[in-house]
Design an enzyme around this catalytic site. Structure first.
Site, mmCIF file in Angstrom:
data_model
loop_
_atom_site.group_PDB
_atom_site.id
_atom_site.type_symbol
_atom_site.label_atom_id
_atom_site.label_comp_id
_atom_site.label_asym_id
_atom_site.label_seq_id
_atom_site.Cartn_x
_atom_site.Cartn_y
_atom_site.Cartn_z
ATOM 1 N N GLU A 96 0.835 -1.206 0.000
ATOM 2 C CA GLU A 96 0.000 0.000 0.000
ATOM 3 C C GLU A 96 0.864 1.248 0.000
ATOM 4 O O GLU A 96 1.844 1.325 0.728
ATOM 5 C CB GLU A 96 -0.834 0.040 1.283
ATOM 6 C CG GLU A 96 -1.907 -0.989 1.302
ATOM 7 C CD GLU A 96 -2.817 -0.789 2.499
ATOM 8 O OE1 GLU A 96 -3.581 -1.712 2.773
ATOM 9 O OE2 GLU A 96 -2.758 0.269 3.149
ATOM 10 N N CYS A 117 3.225 8.342 1.434
ATOM 11 C CA CYS A 117 3.463 7.440 2.556
ATOM 12 C C CYS A 117 3.791 6.064 1.982
ATOM 13 O O CYS A 117 2.965 5.466 1.302
ATOM 14 C CB CYS A 117 2.182 7.429 3.384
ATOM 15 S SG CYS A 117 2.161 6.245 4.693
ATOM 16 N N CYS A 124 3.680 -7.150 8.865
ATOM 17 C CA CYS A 124 4.558 -6.649 9.924
ATOM 18 C C CYS A 124 4.582 -7.654 11.060
ATOM 19 O O CYS A 124 3.567 -8.249 11.394
ATOM 20 C CB CYS A 124 4.057 -5.293 10.433
ATOM 21 S SG CYS A 124 5.120 -4.609 11.733
ATOM 22 N N CYS A 128 1.235 -4.826 16.815
ATOM 23 C CA CYS A 128 0.560 -3.846 17.667
ATOM 24 C C CYS A 128 -0.935 -4.150 17.590
ATOM 25 O O CYS A 128 -1.459 -4.437 16.510
ATOM 26 C CB CYS A 128 0.861 -2.420 17.199
ATOM 27 S SG CYS A 128 2.624 -2.067 17.201
ATOM 28 N N CYS A 131 -3.435 -2.392 14.949
ATOM 29 C CA CYS A 131 -2.970 -2.098 13.587
ATOM 30 C C CYS A 131 -3.292 -3.224 12.615
ATOM 31 O O CYS A 131 -3.040 -4.394 12.901
ATOM 32 C CB CYS A 131 -1.466 -1.856 13.628
ATOM 33 S SG CYS A 131 -0.732 -1.651 11.997
ATOM 34 N N GLY A 181 4.470 -2.061 7.517
ATOM 35 C CA GLY A 181 5.765 -2.590 7.943
ATOM 36 C C GLY A 181 6.512 -1.707 8.923
ATOM 37 O O GLY A 181 6.169 -0.548 9.150
ATOM 38 N N GLU A 182 7.540 -2.292 9.522
ATOM 39 C CA GLU A 182 8.399 -1.577 10.473
ATOM 40 C C GLU A 182 9.724 -1.293 9.755
ATOM 41 O O GLU A 182 10.534 -2.205 9.549
ATOM 42 C CB GLU A 182 8.596 -2.445 11.728
ATOM 43 C CG GLU A 182 9.677 -1.979 12.668
ATOM 44 C CD GLU A 182 9.601 -0.506 13.061
ATOM 45 O OE1 GLU A 182 8.553 -0.036 13.513
ATOM 46 O OE2 GLU A 182 10.624 0.193 12.889
ATOM 47 N N SER A 213 9.194 6.400 10.454
ATOM 48 C CA SER A 213 8.396 6.188 11.666
ATOM 49 C C SER A 213 8.704 4.802 12.209
ATOM 50 O O SER A 213 8.738 3.820 11.466
ATOM 51 C CB SER A 213 6.910 6.292 11.302
ATOM 52 O OG SER A 213 6.110 5.969 12.408
ATOM 53 N N SER A 236 6.391 6.073 17.173
ATOM 54 C CA SER A 236 5.014 5.703 17.492
ATOM 55 C C SER A 236 4.960 5.381 18.975
ATOM 56 O O SER A 236 5.357 4.296 19.388
ATOM 57 C CB SER A 236 4.605 4.473 16.669
ATOM 58 O OG SER A 236 4.488 4.838 15.326
ATOM 59 N N LEU A 237 4.506 6.334 19.759
ATOM 60 C CA LEU A 237 4.537 6.154 21.216
ATOM 61 C C LEU A 237 3.249 5.470 21.697
ATOM 62 O O LEU A 237 3.291 4.393 22.258
ATOM 63 C CB LEU A 237 4.745 7.512 21.895
ATOM 64 C CG LEU A 237 5.070 7.460 23.376
ATOM 65 C CD1 LEU A 237 6.405 6.792 23.637
ATOM 66 C CD2 LEU A 237 5.084 8.870 23.987
ATOM 67 N N HIS A 238 2.125 6.125 21.476
ATOM 68 C CA HIS A 238 0.792 5.552 21.718
ATOM 69 C C HIS A 238 0.477 5.152 23.163
ATOM 70 O O HIS A 238 -0.646 4.724 23.459
ATOM 71 C CB HIS A 238 0.512 4.344 20.814
ATOM 72 C CG HIS A 238 0.791 4.565 19.364
ATOM 73 N ND1 HIS A 238 0.623 5.780 18.744
ATOM 74 C CD2 HIS A 238 1.235 3.715 18.397
ATOM 75 C CE1 HIS A 238 0.962 5.661 17.463
ATOM 76 N NE2 HIS A 238 1.330 4.430 17.236
ATOM 77 N N ASN A 312 -8.314 5.233 13.808
ATOM 78 C CA ASN A 312 -9.117 4.825 12.659
ATOM 79 C C ASN A 312 -9.610 3.409 12.873
ATOM 80 O O ASN A 312 -8.787 2.514 13.075
ATOM 81 C CB ASN A 312 -8.201 4.779 11.428
ATOM 82 C CG ASN A 312 -8.382 5.970 10.551
ATOM 83 O OD1 ASN A 312 -9.479 6.491 10.393
ATOM 84 N ND2 ASN A 312 -7.292 6.399 9.954
ATOM 85 N N CYS A 355 -3.260 1.915 7.933
ATOM 86 C CA CYS A 355 -2.385 1.188 7.018
ATOM 87 C C CYS A 355 -2.635 -0.317 7.075
ATOM 88 O O CYS A 355 -2.933 -0.878 8.101
ATOM 89 C CB CYS A 355 -0.928 1.507 7.308
ATOM 90 S SG CYS A 355 -0.479 1.348 9.033
HETATM 91 N N1 SAH Z 1 5.828 0.423 11.884
HETATM 92 C C1 SAH Z 1 6.017 1.820 11.910
HETATM 93 C C2 SAH Z 1 5.534 2.548 10.676
HETATM 94 C C3 SAH Z 1 4.230 2.094 10.094
HETATM 95 S S1 SAH Z 1 2.770 2.401 11.030
HETATM 96 C C4 SAH Z 1 5.377 2.403 13.155
HETATM 97 O O1 SAH Z 1 4.654 1.697 13.835
HETATM 98 O O2 SAH Z 1 5.661 3.561 13.439
HETATM 99 C C5 SAH Z 1 2.537 4.143 10.748
HETATM 100 C C6 SAH Z 1 1.665 4.802 11.795
HETATM 101 O O3 SAH Z 1 0.283 4.441 11.629
HETATM 102 C C7 SAH Z 1 2.064 4.391 13.209
HETATM 103 O O4 SAH Z 1 2.163 5.516 14.049
HETATM 104 C C8 SAH Z 1 0.923 3.487 13.569
HETATM 105 O O5 SAH Z 1 0.836 3.340 14.917
HETATM 106 C C9 SAH Z 1 -0.255 4.170 12.892
HETATM 107 N N2 SAH Z 1 -1.475 3.345 12.831
HETATM 108 C C10 SAH Z 1 -1.570 2.017 12.723
HETATM 109 N N3 SAH Z 1 -2.860 1.627 12.753
HETATM 110 C C11 SAH Z 1 -3.607 2.761 12.914
HETATM 111 C C12 SAH Z 1 -4.994 3.020 13.023
HETATM 112 N N4 SAH Z 1 -5.870 2.043 13.004
HETATM 113 N N5 SAH Z 1 -5.401 4.310 13.176
HETATM 114 C C13 SAH Z 1 -4.496 5.318 13.186
HETATM 115 N N6 SAH Z 1 -3.173 5.132 13.071
HETATM 116 C C14 SAH Z 1 -2.723 3.858 12.942
HETATM 117 FE FE1 SF4 Z 2 3.861 -2.917 12.657
HETATM 118 FE FE2 SF4 Z 2 3.833 -0.242 12.938
HETATM 119 FE FE3 SF4 Z 2 1.533 -1.659 12.662
HETATM 120 FE FE4 SF4 Z 2 2.954 -1.867 14.918
HETATM 121 S S1 SF4 Z 2 1.946 -0.001 14.119
HETATM 122 S S2 SF4 Z 2 2.039 -3.573 13.764
HETATM 123 S S3 SF4 Z 2 5.037 -1.745 14.142
HETATM 124 S S4 SF4 Z 2 3.141 -1.409 11.139
#
Ligand code: SAH
Ligand code: SF4
Length: 368
Positions: A96, A117, A124, A128, A131, A181-182, A213, A236-238, A312, A355
């Site tokens: 994507e 992006c 991945c 998380c 995600c 992906g990471e 990221s 990505s702290l969260h 999202n 994503c």
């Molecule tokens: N793996 C890396 C980069 C890809 S994810 C990372 O985790 O940073 C890119 C961003 O999208 C991250 O901050 C991730 O936490 C966020 N993301 C993933 N799922 C999401 C969702 N459902 N709603 C909003 N942001 C999301």
């Molecule tokens: Fe992978 Fe980033 Fe999604 Fe976590 S947020 S599962 S590291 S793509």
């Protein structure tokens, strides 16, 4: 699954490596420069188009390199300004790529209108909980050449729409590695791709407009800090405490905040730039006042900008985004603590913007 291409991707090659293999094939040194110009200044999509090369050399290139041909499978445009492309790779895997036509008001991005992006892996491994990219696990890494080809694929489409030529430059203001992906789990390919995007011989795209990221791979963050290219880092702290972060991000058990935060501080110090902290807001998970206070302390210590992203929805997962009132209350705590932040008005909600979702759905449809 491992994907070993039958021949190397030409976009992944450095001038030195390309030069060495041309030399071994008995070609003069200036040919490497000509080829790089066709690739990155003309954006050709076949070796045939490299008309100032002898036919025999074009045939040799075709025999020895992939130009990473890829097809767009689906383009989904949301009612707002986001467009999502699903791009098929040689092994039929789907990646994507998202185009966001919107002023990004993050740090250093004030002038940005258009962000691309990109994905760094298929699937991945980090799982998380919120995600879609991690739902089906990790499939494979993208090669550096596939990452660059992904970028050029969209650049060509966009340039065509805007009636621009490659000589007018890349039609994006920012590149973010925030797709599937990471990126730091595919370190060498991502760094090699960034070199190609940034180099004079490559796409000549400013490193300060490239953001990686990461979910927080500590050794790789430290290694990245020592790279000479001046790109940006988003974390990505969260979750602002180990307890909350570990609940939604398994990586936090391996690299808890007391190891992660010094590593990103080291990056900021080495690169002399402000960091971005990404903070998805999820109802009843990480949206309390206590979390907002803890986040404020972290952001202030790191001199970081916080991107608050209302969650999202992901099909099949039960997490929800908090209502507007609660989003505003969270933002208010950050404001009263004088933390630089933005609350993102999420774009592309109606096209599976989170994503990994569009790919998952399409793969399921293909399989049925
Ligand atoms: N793996 C890396 C980069 C890809 S994810 C990372 O985790 O940073 C890119 C961003 O999208 C991250 O901050 C991730 O936490 C966020 N993301 C993933 N799922 C999401 C969702 N459902 N709603 C909003 N942001 C999301
Ligand atoms: Fe992978 Fe980033 Fe999604 Fe976590 S947020 S599962 S590291 S793509």
């Amino acid at each position: 699954m491992r994907f070993q291409p039958t021949k190397p991707f030409i976009y992944g090659e450095s001038p030195e490596r390309l030069g060495a293999s041309l030399k071994a094939a008995g070609q003069p040194a200036f040919r490497a420069k000509q080829i790089l110009e066709w690739l990155y200044k003309q954006w050709v999509s076949s070796f045939e188009e490299m008309t100032n090369l002898p036919l025999s050399l074009r045939e040799w290139l075709d025999k020895n390199y992939h130009l990473a041909p890829s097809n767009t499978v689906i383009v989904k445009r949301s009612s707002d300004i986001t467009e999502k492309l699903l791009i098929e790779q040689q092994d039929r895997s789907l990646i994507e790529t998202v185009l966001i036509r919107y002023p990004q008001r993050g740090v250093g991005q004030e002038d940005s209108r258009k962000t691309i992006c990109v994905s760094s892996q298929i699937g991945c491994a980090y799982g998380c909980k919120f995600c879609a990219s991690g739902l089906d696990g990790w499939r494979r890494d993208l090669h550096a050449g596939e990452i660059v080809a992904q970028f050029l694929h969209v650049a060509r489409l966009e340039a065509e729409r805007e009636r621009r030529e490659p000589k007018d430059g890349v039609p994006f203001d920012n590149i973010v590695f925030m797709g599937m992906g990471e990126p730091l789990a595919n370190y060498d390919n991502v760094v090699q791709a960034i070199r190609t995007l940034n180099a004079d011989w490559g796409l000549h795209f400013g490193a300060r407009r490239i953001t990686i990221s990461t979910s927080g791979l500590v050794p790789e963050i430290r290694k990245l800090a020592d790279e000479p290219i001046q790109f940006r880092l988003a974390l990505s702290l969260h979750g602002a405490t180990n307890e909350v972060r570990s609940r939604i991000m398994p990586i936090n058990r391996r690299y808890p905040l007391e190891e992660l935060l010094p590593a990103v501080a080291y990056f900021a110090e080495k690169h002399g730039r402000m960091l971005t902290l990404e903070y998805i807001l999820i109802e009843d998970v990480n949206d309390s006042f206590d979390q907002a206070e803890a986040l404020s302390r972290i952001a202030r210590d790191l001199h970081a900008h916080v991107n608050v992203i209302p969650y999202n929805r992901v099909e099949g997962l039960n997490w929800k985004r908090p209502n507007i009132k609660r989003q505003m209350a969270f933002s208010q705590v950050l404001r009263s603590n004088q933390v630089s932040h933005t609350v993102r008005k999420e774009k592309g909600h109606d096209i599976d913007a989170a994503c990994g979702q569009l790919r998952l759905r399409t793969e399921k449809e293909r399989a049925s």
